[in-house]
Structures are given as structure tokens and as C-alpha cells.
Write a protein that holds these residues in place. Structure first.
Motif, PDB file in Angstrom:
ATOM      1  N   ILE A  79     -19.754  34.273  -3.915  1.00 24.76           N
ATOM      2  CA  ILE A  79     -20.287  34.044  -2.558  1.00 24.76           C
ATOM      3  C   ILE A  79     -21.629  33.334  -2.637  1.00 24.76           C
ATOM      4  O   ILE A  79     -21.882  32.381  -1.900  1.00 24.76           O
ATOM      5  CB  ILE A  79     -20.413  35.386  -1.801  1.00 24.76           C
ATOM      6  N   TYR A  80     -22.477  33.787  -3.541  1.00 22.13           N
ATOM      7  CA  TYR A  80     -23.810  33.185  -3.657  1.00 22.13           C
ATOM      8  C   TYR A  80     -23.730  31.746  -4.141  1.00 22.13           C
ATOM      9  O   TYR A  80     -24.485  30.884  -3.695  1.00 22.13           O
ATOM     10  CB  TYR A  80     -24.682  34.002  -4.609  1.00 22.13           C
ATOM     11  N   TRP A 129     -21.549  29.544  -3.470  1.00 17.77           N
ATOM     12  CA  TRP A 129     -21.167  28.662  -2.373  1.00 17.77           C
ATOM     13  C   TRP A 129     -22.120  28.737  -1.184  1.00 17.77           C
ATOM     14  O   TRP A 129     -21.970  27.979  -0.231  1.00 17.77           O
ATOM     15  CB  TRP A 129     -19.737  28.957  -1.932  1.00 17.77           C
ATOM     16  N   ASP A 130     -23.095  29.609  -1.237  1.00 13.48           N
ATOM     17  CA  ASP A 130     -24.090  29.736  -0.177  1.00 13.48           C
ATOM     18  C   ASP A 130     -25.301  28.855  -0.523  1.00 13.48           C
ATOM     19  O   ASP A 130     -26.333  29.326  -0.988  1.00 13.48           O
ATOM     20  CB  ASP A 130     -24.508  31.207  -0.028  1.00 13.48           C
ATOM     21  N   GLN A 147     -30.929  35.075   3.895  1.00 11.34           N
ATOM     22  CA  GLN A 147     -30.772  34.248   2.698  1.00 11.34           C
ATOM     23  C   GLN A 147     -31.725  34.670   1.585  1.00 11.34           C
ATOM     24  O   GLN A 147     -31.347  34.760   0.421  1.00 11.34           O
ATOM     25  CB  GLN A 147     -31.006  32.771   3.041  1.00 11.34           C
TER      26      GLN A 147
END
Length: 127
Positions: free
Chosen positions: A30-31, A33-34, A51
């Protein structure tokens, strides 16, 4: 003593390792792609938002898993040797040992992907 504990509590140990590795791999995915959160990785929190908090958590997990990447092969080897004492348990859990090995390799990939995030931002900042 350690061998008996590992053999006796094998299912609990296995389940906890699986949960830890899966949780880290999912959070790292997840991170990764964030993209907006990457600017806060491995930095102090200047402004508090979702964030920056997520980046702080991932920074701490990154540090913890760097240590795990180097120490886990020893722990994994002790588990395998302990389970070989009881041939029946070892034969039943071969697939579980392979699952742990695959999750460990994915954790290594996740650690290196997080390392590359920080390096890619350093390169962009220099240009």
C-alpha cells in the motif's frame, strides 16, 4: 527447552509469523503505491496528516524489518531443526514451512522496495 517449546507451540508460532509477514507485506505494498506519502519517508513529522503518520509508521516498520531480514534465517533454522526432532510434525508442516519461506522472501522484497523509495527521492531532489 527451546525445541520442546517450538514443537509444543508450533501452530501459535506459525500463525503469528504469518500474520506479521502478511501485515508488513500488505502495508509495504500500500505504501509503495501511495506516492504522496513518499515525501515523508524517513523524515520527522513537520505537519501532521494521514500521509505523514503512515510514513512514520512505515519508517519504523522498515527499521524493524531490516533487523528481521537479517535475524529471521537463524530463527527459521532453529524452528526447522526443532521440528525435525518430531518426524510426524515435520512431515505435516512442510507446506507451512514453505509458506513461511515465501513470506520471508516477500518481506525481503518489501524492505528493498521501501529502501528504493527513499533513494529515488534523493535522486529527484538532486536533479
Amino acid at each position: 527447552m527451546i525445541k520442546k517449546t517450538i514443537v509444543k507451540n508450533w501452530k501459535t508460532i506459525f500463525n503469528s509469523q504469518v500474520i506479521i509477514f502478511i501485515a508488513f507485506n500488505i502495508l509495504a505494498f500500500i505504501y509503495y503505491w501511495d506516492k504522496p506519502a513518499h515525501q515523508y519517508f524517513n523524515r520527522g513529522i513537520e505537519e501532521i496528516n494521514l500521509q505523514s503518520v503512515f510514513s512514520l509508521i512505515m519508517t519504523y516498520l522498515f527499521v524493524i524489518f531490516i533487523v528481521i531480514v537479517f535475524i529471521y534465517p537463524i530463527i527459521y533454522g532453529i524452528q526447522i531443526l526443532s521440528l525435525k526432532v518430531d518426524k510426524e510434525i515435520f512431515k505435516k508442516n512442510k507446506s507451512k514451512n514453505i509458506i513461511l519461506l515465501v513470506l520471508y522472501i516477500l518481506a525481503i522484497v518489501s524492505v528493498f522496495s521501501l529502501l528504493m523509495i527513499n533513494n529515488s527521492h534523493s535522486i529527484k531532489a538532486m536533479n
